[in-house]
Scaffold this motif. Sequence first.
Motif, PDB file in Angstrom:
ATOM      1  N   LEU A 266      -0.773  -9.089 -15.876  1.00 29.79           N
ATOM      2  CA  LEU A 266       0.063  -8.132 -15.142  1.00 29.79           C
ATOM      3  C   LEU A 266       0.184  -8.528 -13.678  1.00 29.79           C
ATOM      4  N   ALA A 267      -0.935  -8.863 -13.056  1.00 29.52           N
ATOM      5  CA  ALA A 267      -0.920  -9.208 -11.624  1.00 29.52           C
ATOM      6  C   ALA A 267      -0.011 -10.409 -11.372  1.00 29.52           C
ATOM      7  N   THR A 269       2.656 -11.244 -12.648  1.00 24.13           N
ATOM      8  CA  THR A 269       4.103 -11.021 -12.694  1.00 24.13           C
ATOM      9  C   THR A 269       4.662 -10.837 -11.285  1.00 24.13           C
ATOM     10  N   GLN A 270       3.767 -10.675 -10.307  1.00 25.74           N
ATOM     11  CA  GLN A 270       4.173 -10.668  -8.904  1.00 25.74           C
ATOM     12  C   GLN A 270       4.228 -12.143  -8.506  1.00 25.74           C
ATOM     13  N   PRO A 271       5.386 -12.606  -7.996  1.00 25.66           N
ATOM     14  CA  PRO A 271       5.582 -14.056  -7.883  1.00 25.66           C
ATOM     15  C   PRO A 271       4.632 -14.791  -6.942  1.00 25.66           C
ATOM     16  N   SER A 273       1.380 -14.192  -6.877  1.00 26.54           N
ATOM     17  CA  SER A 273       0.037 -14.072  -7.430  1.00 26.54           C
ATOM     18  C   SER A 273      -0.169 -15.159  -8.480  1.00 26.54           C
ATOM     19  N   ILE A 275      -3.395 -15.903 -10.046  1.00 32.03           N
ATOM     20  CA  ILE A 275      -4.811 -15.754 -10.379  1.00 32.03           C
ATOM     21  C   ILE A 275      -5.119 -16.673 -11.563  1.00 32.03           C
TER      22      ILE A 275
ATOM     23  N   ARG B 178       3.777  -2.500  -5.160  1.00 33.73           N
ATOM     24  CA  ARG B 178       3.348  -3.868  -4.861  1.00 33.73           C
ATOM     25  C   ARG B 178       4.472  -4.653  -4.207  1.00 33.73           C
ATOM     26  N   ARG B 183      11.066  -6.564   2.984  1.00 37.25           N
ATOM     27  CA  ARG B 183      12.009  -6.723   1.870  1.00 37.25           C
ATOM     28  C   ARG B 183      11.558  -5.823   0.720  1.00 37.25           C
ATOM     29  N   ARG B 191      13.386  -7.054  -7.617  1.00 34.63           N
ATOM     30  CA  ARG B 191      12.652  -8.309  -7.768  1.00 34.63           C
ATOM     31  C   ARG B 191      11.427  -8.300  -8.682  1.00 34.63           C
ATOM     32  N   TYR B 192      10.654  -7.226  -8.700  1.00 33.41           N
ATOM     33  CA  TYR B 192       9.427  -7.237  -9.490  1.00 33.41           C
ATOM     34  C   TYR B 192       9.509  -6.209 -10.611  1.00 33.41           C
ATOM     35  N   PRO B 193       8.857  -6.487 -11.735  1.00 33.66           N
ATOM     36  CA  PRO B 193       8.671  -5.401 -12.700  1.00 33.66           C
ATOM     37  C   PRO B 193       7.647  -4.416 -12.132  1.00 33.66           C
ATOM     38  N   ILE B 195       4.448  -1.922 -12.687  1.00 30.41           N
ATOM     39  CA  ILE B 195       3.331  -1.687 -13.596  1.00 30.41           C
ATOM     40  C   ILE B 195       3.087  -0.191 -13.698  1.00 30.41           C
ATOM     41  N   LEU B 220       6.109  -2.611 -16.898  1.00 32.46           N
ATOM     42  CA  LEU B 220       5.078  -3.226 -17.744  1.00 32.46           C
ATOM     43  C   LEU B 220       3.977  -2.203 -17.919  1.00 32.46           C
ATOM     44  N   GLU B 235      -4.448  -8.687  -7.054  1.00 29.91           N
ATOM     45  CA  GLU B 235      -3.347  -9.394  -6.371  1.00 29.91           C
ATOM     46  C   GLU B 235      -3.690  -9.581  -4.893  1.00 29.91           C
TER      47      GLU B 235
END
Lengths: 473, 473
Positions: A266-267, A269-271, A273, A275, B178, B183, B191-193, B195, B220, B235
């Motif tokens: 899940l983490a 999916t933030q571009p 990140s 890990i 997150r 921006r 830009r982000y899914p 959670i 997600l 993250e």
Amino acid sequence: MNAREIFYSKDLENMRRMIKDRKVLIGVIGLGSIGAVVASAFLFKGFKVVGIDKRRDDIVRMIKKKSKDLHQEDVVRKILMQSFGKKFFVEEPKPEVISDLDVYIVIVPVEWRNDHVDTSVLEEVSEIIGRNMRRGSLFILESSVPPGTTRRISRDFLERFSGMIAGEDFGVAYSPERVSLGRAFEDLVYRYPKIVSGINDLSLEAVENLYNTVVEKGVLRASSLETAEFTKLIEGVYRDVNIALANSLAEIASLIGVDFWEARELANTQPYSHIHMPGTGVGGVCLPNYPWFLISLAEVFDKKCWCRDIIKIARDINSSQPKRVVEKIIEGLNMLEIKDYKNVKICILGLSYRGDIYDIRGSPSIEIARSLREKGFEKIFIHEPYLSKDNLDLGDKIVATKDLEECIRGSNVILISTDHSIYKDLDIKKIKELAEEKKMLIYDGRNMIKTLEVVDRETEILYGGVGKSWRKL
Amino acid sequence: MNAREIFYSKDLENMRRMIKDRKVLIGVIGLGSIGAVVASAFLFKGFKVVGIDKRRDDIVRMIKKKSKDLHQEDVVRKILMQSFGKKFFVEEPKPEVISDLDVYIVIVPVEWRNDHVDTSVLEEVSEIIGRNMRRGSLFILESSVPPGTTRRISRDFLERFSGMIAGEDFGVAYSPERVSLGRAFEDLVYRYPKIVSGINDLSLEAVENLYNTVVEKGVLRASSLETAEFTKLIEGVYRDVNIALANSLAEIASLIGVDFWEARELANTQPYSHIHMPGTGVGGVCLPNYPWFLISLAEVFDKKCWCRDIIKIARDINSSQPKRVVEKIIEGLNMLEIKDYKNVKICILGLSYRGDIYDIRGSPSIEIARSLREKGFEKIFIHEPYLSKDNLDLGDKIVATKDLEECIRGSNVILISTDHSIYKDLDIKKIKELAEEKKMLIYDGRNMIKTLEVVDRETEILYGGVGKSWRKL
């Protein structure tokens, strides 16, 4: 062999023509797993290559027998075997062979051993090249080394034993290999740009022209040998530190009852990140060395520099990881009230330090097995699908087998240590069927088992893993 | 305001219809920089939104004056101002306002303060919502919190003060913001899914349906509240640890005479390498808190867990970075033989903790300025292009100015502390012309000056930086 033309000289046009016409005779010194990749890449692009290695006879035998042991990458094996005797030759490091070469690409082990950097092989190789090299040749080091090594060791040895001057009479370059075994040929030829550096502009020009011919993504110039050397190490240290972070976060997750692997996915999916994956330990011959190269170098300038701390602690965390896995297994056995370690059969899945390749150097599984042996366990088996023979004796009464069923049969403990893709086919039911035990511990070090199910009421199965809390199934 | 329909109930069809018809009244509790983004995103998608904040009057004043101080993102300001009084309302946390809402999106500060997690604002907000919420509403926490907080604090307070049961009578969800300020609107909407997690399936269903309407990349699901809470923290911890690693590697590079920034750029051409940027310190209200949330939580389960070590050391490294920058400046002044600190004018470029945004919370520049003050420096100026007024008094006789020339004029020390893009236009010559000093120190904390040139023989300029060795120009 080749006409005695001068390759490294101020006549750049001649240098480029010789490369274009493939008149440069390439020597690859050290035909190990990466050396073989470099040799095959130059062969692939039409160069004549002489591989130089003390194990010459073994290598030639493997080539003639068409043995898979020659190299794990199909493309590399194929190129070396097909070119052998035509464009590809293998020799021992003999003076007349060395003196015939235009380019020396050196890929020999430089390792951290007994608290110092062991450059003995590099010194030996640099000496023999120095004693036999011709004017107008180019020396390229590709091994990962502490910054300063190309200049202080190779340049120094080459000058001392050749009586010639680096930069003037011959070129000195550094260009780190940065490929990943298993897809190294592709990485080198198609996927990554190659970093090059030289002791002077002409050396840089020479190594740049040469690699531009081989590497589709082209080359990137570093402003100094030391910058290129440093660059390679920080790629590795980034990885080592991030695996240590992943191991730490995985432990916190298992303490608080969160599945680390789910959170990680899940983490990420933030571009921004990235890990990493935790596991049962870091193996291989790269990551365990590079941190020490940097730490020991930093200490030369600043004995107690804070700048070492995070690198050092990461290394400690990763090198202790196998020991911690053993502690978890013992914790689990206590929960199952199994005390008679002598009669517990343990099956460790995976011997390679990384998934889907065969490389057992620095394998965490071996360390785990040895540590279990010390704790009194006597029946320890390791399964490894990529073994070239059926069994491999690892000493200390630890045997690796190619037979998955043999490993699991009758086991009370199943430890998944390597993320070979084939283990994704395993599930609790299948393991239980193979093992046929009433009390079982499954410890998943690589998040390979995706579904947890209750098999039957009579079987007591305790499941846990890196980044996962214990669960009775 | 809206018809008293029940939003959170087992009638999923009704829930979806209410969302589709925009009949759900959204409350955003906490109209800070992120809360304002969330409010504007829901407004953008056609919902009616009530922003609840104790600073109600200030906010309304800024909206009416069309002040830029309302929010730094143009799109957010525009949406809030255009919707105000029509679809967007701002209120103080009054019972009648609270009880009117269908959804509570809570984004209030939870911070690490005096060695503990300060959840007092969250408790206060949860209590007032609990006292006034209707059956059938949905509570969503978005603040970054230690795993377990939504369940142990918000759920508990809501149940206690409402007399209702979470999951049954009202929904409880956690969905971490997150986004990155500057921006954030784009991050959230495009830009982000997103959670999402819920205390039960129905809460998850509700928050999922709601956010699916707002977030183009979709949602997600995390399998538990704790997993989602943990995900957000890792993250941030990944980032903090990697900045600490970058600061460490930068120091090693400067010791051995390698330009870290060059090496970093080269290393990151390998697709698995994501080495971060070093700097003068980590600011903001996120990264400095998250490590402690995880460390303190791990300690609850395992007082001295090894799993804290790398996170802790990274935090120490980053929080000490401003102090180290001050040491470097003093080292440089020694090299220039400048001893009279009282008469040294220092110009720090950049007050925001991150480039190209205005956010001075936890600014390393302020810490550097204070620490310089303690060392006896008296003329300390900070330049910040995003100030809304000409000057800002930061206390301790430290003044921030919007005027770049005023800051640099007559300065002996120029420290580039923030990577605002405008500083890329600076070069040694320009700085020298503005400063007009014979002895100057330029310390580049963010690799902003790309070309080093000798200005004239009479000016003694010492140049250094994070990840760069000292150089006399």
